[in-house]
Design an enzyme around this catalytic site. Structure first.
Site, mmCIF file in Angstrom:
data_model
loop_
_atom_site.group_PDB
_atom_site.id
_atom_site.type_symbol
_atom_site.label_atom_id
_atom_site.label_comp_id
_atom_site.label_asym_id
_atom_site.label_seq_id
_atom_site.Cartn_x
_atom_site.Cartn_y
_atom_site.Cartn_z
ATOM 1 N N PRO A 2 0.811 -1.214 0.000
ATOM 2 C CA PRO A 2 0.000 0.000 0.000
ATOM 3 C C PRO A 2 0.852 1.274 0.000
ATOM 4 C CG PRO A 2 -0.624 -1.489 1.784
ATOM 5 C CD PRO A 2 0.647 -1.989 1.209
ATOM 6 N N GLU A 3 0.703 2.040 -1.043
ATOM 7 C CA GLU A 3 1.249 3.385 -1.086
ATOM 8 C C GLU A 3 0.055 4.330 -1.238
ATOM 9 O OE1 GLU A 3 4.629 3.759 -3.767
ATOM 10 O OE2 GLU A 3 5.074 1.648 -3.557
#
Length: 270
Positions: A2-3
């Site tokens: 997750p960015e």
DNA sequence: CGATTATCCTGTGCGC
DNA sequence: TGCGCACAGGATAATC
């Protein structure tokens, strides 16, 4: 992993499903998920209504009636999943939030790097160290942050104090979009190159959000509903070592910066 | 001070 | 088939 685009996708799902709903209960399992303050403090959220959601970089905020903010960080393997009331907990479920009339949110995180905390109770300094969110990055700010630095450009792009939200995958994609090698000394960039980086950041992240984020081969990331993203299909360089550059057809190269893999096109990026 | 390295952790996939 | 190991990587502490 997750960015910013993945966290934003999750945030939108939470907003859609749970805004205006009262929290019936919050149950924690294990000892690692709440570690910035005594875990029991989260019980004060019970009975409050979810009044808003927000995001700065990769930090997700759930804003509750009475003015409390629950911060969620998924780190590398964390997921938030929408479940039916009383649904069976999959392995590595560390927190369950039950909403009145809207089922549950399960926080699942095999590597236990992710965390939850109340903003006001966070130690040591809260989130004050974060740079501007990557979608609000300005050329002036980035130019000042890169000026005089000998570290590789990518080390600064992924430094959350410089700009918040960019991680290993999107840093490579942004560098490609800007036609700059990720291993260039940060301070060596021309003014136009810095401008291209800012434009590339906005463009890459916006397109990634549009695509629901990136889900790699390991399937680590999915949204609240368990759906993978599709931006990996548009990756220009990340994970494409040896494959032809989408622009010039030369093989994409891989180098290690720090302990992370970095991908770039030796011809398109200087 | 700036730059680099180690640490937290588990699932996966590879080579032998 | 099974074992050991490298790797994945976000943030932060420790160290050079």
């Amino acid at each position: 992993m997750p960015e910013l685009p993945e966290v934003e996708t999750v945030r939108r799902g939470l907003h859609q499903l749970y805004l205006g709903r009262p929290l019936l209960g919050l149950v924690l399992e294990g000892h690692r998920t709440v570690r910035r303050h005594p875990p029991g403090l989260l019980r004060q959220l019970e009975g409050r209504v979810l009044e808003g959601t927000d995001r700065v970089g990769k930090f997700l905020f759930l804003r509750w009636s009475g003015g409390r903010d629950l911060v969620v960080h998924l780190r590398m393997s964390g997921q938030l999943r929408a479940e039916q009331r009383g649904a069976q907990r999959r392995p590595h479920t560390h927190a369950v939030m039950a909403f009145d009339g809207a089922g549950e949110v399960h926080f699942v995180d095999p590597r236990t790097f992710g965390e939850l905390f109340l903003l006001d109770e966070a130690r040591p300094e809260g989130l004050g160290h974060l740079g501007p969110d990557a979608l609000r990055l300005s050329a002036g700010h980035l130019a000042r942050a890169l000026d005089g630095r000998r570290a590789p450009l990518k080390a600064l792009l992924t430094d959350q104090r410089v700009v918040a939200g960019v991680g290993n995958i999107y840093a490579d994609e942004i560098c490609f979009a800007a036609r700059v090698r990720p291993d260039r000394p940060a301070g060596s960039l021309s003014r136009p190159a810095v401008a291209r980086l800012v434009a590339g950041t906005t463009d890459v992240l916006a397109r990634a959000i549009e695509a629901g984020g990136s889900t790699l081969g390991d399937g680590q990331y999915c949204d609240l509903f368990g759906q993978p993203g599709s931006f990996q299909l548009q990756h220009a360089v990340y994970g494409r070592e040896g494959l032809p550059c989408r622009s010039c057809a030369r093989p994409v190269a891989r180098v290690r910066l720090g302990a992370r893999s970095s991908y770039f096109c030796p011809r398109c990026q200087r």
